[in-house]
Design an enzyme around this catalytic site. Structure first.
Site, PDB file in Angstrom:
ATOM      1  N   GLY A 207       7.262   9.015  64.576  1.00 15.78           N
ATOM      2  CA  GLY A 207       7.605   7.598  64.577  1.00 15.78           C
ATOM      3  C   GLY A 207       6.606   6.779  63.788  1.00 15.78           C
ATOM      4  O   GLY A 207       6.603   6.762  62.563  1.00 15.78           O
TER       5      GLY A 207
ATOM      6  N   GLY B  51       5.816   6.088  71.643  1.00 17.46           N
ATOM      7  CA  GLY B  51       5.191   4.807  71.346  1.00 17.46           C
ATOM      8  C   GLY B  51       4.108   4.388  72.308  1.00 17.46           C
ATOM      9  O   GLY B  51       3.640   3.248  72.272  1.00 17.46           O
TER      10      GLY B  51
ATOM     11  N   SER C 243       4.544  10.230  70.149  1.00 14.59           N
ATOM     12  CA  SER C 243       3.176   9.877  69.733  1.00 14.59           C
ATOM     13  C   SER C 243       2.531  10.992  68.914  1.00 14.59           C
ATOM     14  O   SER C 243       1.347  11.298  69.078  1.00 14.59           O
ATOM     15  CB  SER C 243       2.327   9.523  70.952  1.00 14.59           C
ATOM     16  OG  SER C 243       2.823   8.366  71.597  1.00 14.59           O
TER      17      SER C 243
ATOM     18  N   GLU D  65      15.733   5.438  72.754  1.00 12.89           N
ATOM     19  CA  GLU D  65      15.920   4.007  72.565  1.00 12.89           C
ATOM     20  C   GLU D  65      17.406   3.651  72.515  1.00 12.89           C
ATOM     21  O   GLU D  65      17.813   2.575  72.972  1.00 12.89           O
ATOM     22  CB  GLU D  65      15.201   3.554  71.291  1.00 12.89           C
ATOM     23  CG  GLU D  65      13.690   3.637  71.430  1.00 12.89           C
ATOM     24  CD  GLU D  65      12.941   3.676  70.115  1.00 12.89           C
ATOM     25  OE1 GLU D  65      11.716   3.809  70.149  1.00 12.89           O
ATOM     26  OE2 GLU D  65      13.592   3.604  69.047  1.00 12.89           O
TER      27      GLU D  65
ATOM     28  N   ASN E 115      11.095   9.063  61.533  1.00 12.91           N
ATOM     29  CA  ASN E 115      11.993   8.054  62.071  1.00 12.91           C
ATOM     30  C   ASN E 115      11.319   6.694  61.905  1.00 12.91           C
ATOM     31  O   ASN E 115      10.423   6.340  62.672  1.00 12.91           O
ATOM     32  CB  ASN E 115      12.284   8.330  63.552  1.00 12.91           C
ATOM     33  CG  ASN E 115      13.190   7.276  64.168  1.00 12.91           C
ATOM     34  OD1 ASN E 115      13.800   6.469  63.472  1.00 12.91           O
ATOM     35  ND2 ASN E 115      13.278   7.271  65.489  1.00 12.91           N
ATOM     36  N   TRP E 116      11.751   5.962  60.894  1.00  7.66           N
ATOM     37  CA  TRP E 116      11.117   4.668  60.603  1.00  7.66           C
ATOM     38  C   TRP E 116      11.517   3.585  61.599  1.00  7.66           C
ATOM     39  O   TRP E 116      10.936   2.501  61.592  1.00  7.66           O
ATOM     40  CB  TRP E 116      11.495   4.215  59.190  1.00  7.66           C
ATOM     41  CG  TRP E 116      10.768   4.957  58.110  1.00  7.66           C
ATOM     42  CD1 TRP E 116       9.839   5.947  58.267  1.00  7.66           C
ATOM     43  CD2 TRP E 116      10.914   4.768  56.705  1.00  7.66           C
ATOM     44  NE1 TRP E 116       9.399   6.386  57.046  1.00  7.66           N
ATOM     45  CE2 TRP E 116      10.036   5.677  56.069  1.00  7.66           C
ATOM     46  CE3 TRP E 116      11.691   3.925  55.915  1.00  7.66           C
ATOM     47  CZ2 TRP E 116       9.916   5.763  54.675  1.00  7.66           C
ATOM     48  CZ3 TRP E 116      11.582   4.003  54.525  1.00  7.66           C
ATOM     49  CH2 TRP E 116      10.710   4.905  53.917  1.00  7.66           C
ATOM     50  N   LYS E 117      12.559   3.845  62.388  1.00 12.33           N
ATOM     51  CA  LYS E 117      13.066   2.848  63.341  1.00 12.33           C
ATOM     52  C   LYS E 117      13.402   1.554  62.590  1.00 12.33           C
ATOM     53  O   LYS E 117      13.918   1.612  61.472  1.00 12.33           O
ATOM     54  CB  LYS E 117      12.067   2.654  64.483  1.00 12.33           C
ATOM     55  CG  LYS E 117      11.736   3.988  65.172  1.00 12.33           C
ATOM     56  CD  LYS E 117      10.963   3.840  66.445  1.00 12.33           C
ATOM     57  CE  LYS E 117      10.698   5.215  67.055  1.00 12.33           C
ATOM     58  NZ  LYS E 117      10.013   5.130  68.356  1.00 12.33           N
TER      59      LYS E 117
ATOM     60  N   GLU F   3      11.784  14.809  73.045  1.00 12.06           N
ATOM     61  CA  GLU F   3      10.983  13.596  73.032  1.00 12.06           C
ATOM     62  C   GLU F   3      10.843  13.068  74.459  1.00 12.06           C
ATOM     63  O   GLU F   3      11.714  12.329  74.942  1.00 12.06           O
ATOM     64  CB  GLU F   3      11.639  12.517  72.156  1.00 12.06           C
ATOM     65  CG  GLU F   3      11.501  12.755  70.673  1.00 12.06           C
ATOM     66  CD  GLU F   3      11.635  11.444  69.904  1.00 12.06           C
ATOM     67  OE1 GLU F   3      10.756  11.152  69.096  1.00 12.06           O
ATOM     68  OE2 GLU F   3      12.604  10.710  70.139  1.00 12.06           O
TER      69      GLU F   3
ATOM     70  N   HIS G 267      18.652   9.359  70.610  1.00 10.54           N
ATOM     71  CA  HIS G 267      17.265   8.926  70.799  1.00 10.54           C
ATOM     72  C   HIS G 267      17.165   8.088  72.071  1.00 10.54           C
ATOM     73  O   HIS G 267      18.092   7.362  72.430  1.00 10.54           O
ATOM     74  CB  HIS G 267      16.803   8.111  69.593  1.00 10.54           C
ATOM     75  CG  HIS G 267      15.324   7.895  69.541  1.00 10.54           C
ATOM     76  ND1 HIS G 267      14.701   6.938  70.296  1.00 10.54           N
ATOM     77  CD2 HIS G 267      14.349   8.523  68.837  1.00 10.54           C
ATOM     78  CE1 HIS G 267      13.400   6.977  70.055  1.00 10.54           C
ATOM     79  NE2 HIS G 267      13.158   7.936  69.178  1.00 10.54           N
TER      80      HIS G 267
END
Length: 279
Positions: A256, A196, A235, A123, A37-39, A190, A121
């Site tokens: 991530g 993160g 992480s 976020e 997941n490159w975000k 997650e 997700h």
């Protein structure tokens, strides 16, 4: 009525979770996934550089999820280099098409080569206020369109501290899968407190939680739950990936920050490829 059904499932799960954890089996033929997941990261040049560098084989299902503007280039790079990599979107809208400025439809994702899409997700839940109903609509639309949803679930630090992890995960699973009529999806656990932050759940704790998630799925779907891949995110990096790969109910990872570097991401892929060869 709906609330009573949820309570009934929770009670059934609590009765069976001890047996599920104590009698864990092998991966049972499930696919191992390493998903990036490159975000909101990378440019066109950086995307091209990544795909030129990264290597993998077909012993592990590798999925790359770039931001939407990079999907077309990523698909072309995968085709040109004939690499066993699948493409996924980071988000999708619940409607087939329409007046939804800035959104991406399932048809658009499929048109640029996507086979998967991340849904729910933390976020998206936190910053864009996506609740279980919205997530369910996205899951149903993705399944209808032939995309495989990567459904993210997880508890916050506050919920963890108040011992609400099982309750939250159960509610999120029931909410996401309501009226889907399908088992063609991936669950990504997650924990929000680990995303993160550099903190990850211990492999043993993650295994217990994955076993719990599978027990919920068994109550919802029966023995079909044994074939559903449940992956861990939070992480994950090249240093802790091997510990997660050894757990019987952890069928891969959602990566991530560590997926942004081709060499680092390749190390994680190799960890799970090695695990496949040893089984």
């Amino acid at each position: 009525m709906e609330h009573s059904i949820e309570s009934y499932i929770k009670n059934l799960v609590r009765e069976t979770i001890g047996q599920t954890i104590s009698d864990v089996q092998t991966h049972n033929g499930r696919s191992n996934y390493v998903i990036a997941n490159w975000k909101m990261n990378k440019t066109l040049a950086e995307t091209a550089d990544f795909f030129e560098k990264v290597t993998c084989d077909d012993t592990v299902s590798v999925v790359i999820c770039p931001p939407a503007p990079l999907l077309y280039l990523a698909n072309n790079m995968i085709k040109q280099q004939v690499k066993p990599i699948a493409l996924g979107g980071q988000n999708v809208h619940w409607a087939e098409k329409g007046a939804f400025t800035g959104e991406t439809s399932t048809e658009m994702l499929k048109d640029v080569g996507c086979e998967y899409v991340i849904i729910g997700h933390s976020e998206r839940r936190q910053y864009f206020h996506e609740d279980d109903e919205i997530i369910n609509q996205k899951v149903r639309q993705s399944i209808k369109a032939g995309l495989i949803p990567i459904i993210c679930i997880g508890e916050s630090l506050e919920q963890k501290n108040f011992l609400q992890t099982e309750q939250i995960l159960t509610e999120q699973l029931i909410g996401a899968l309501k009226n889907t009529g399908s088992s063609n999806f991936i669950i990504a656990y997650e924990p929000i407190w680990a995303i993160g932050t550099g903190q990850s759940a211990t492999p043993e704790r993650a295994q217990e939680t994955h076993a719990y998630i599978r027990s919920v799925l068994k109550q919802l779907l029966g023995q079909t739950a044994d074939s559903i891949s449940i992956i861990y995110g939070g992480s994950v990096n090249e240093k802790n990936a091997e510990e997660f790969s050894s757990m019987p109910d952890i069928d891969g990872v959602l990566v991530g920050n560590a997926s942004l570097n081709a060499e680092t991401f390749e190390e994680i892929i190799n960890v799970f490829a090695k695990g496949e060869q040893n089984e």
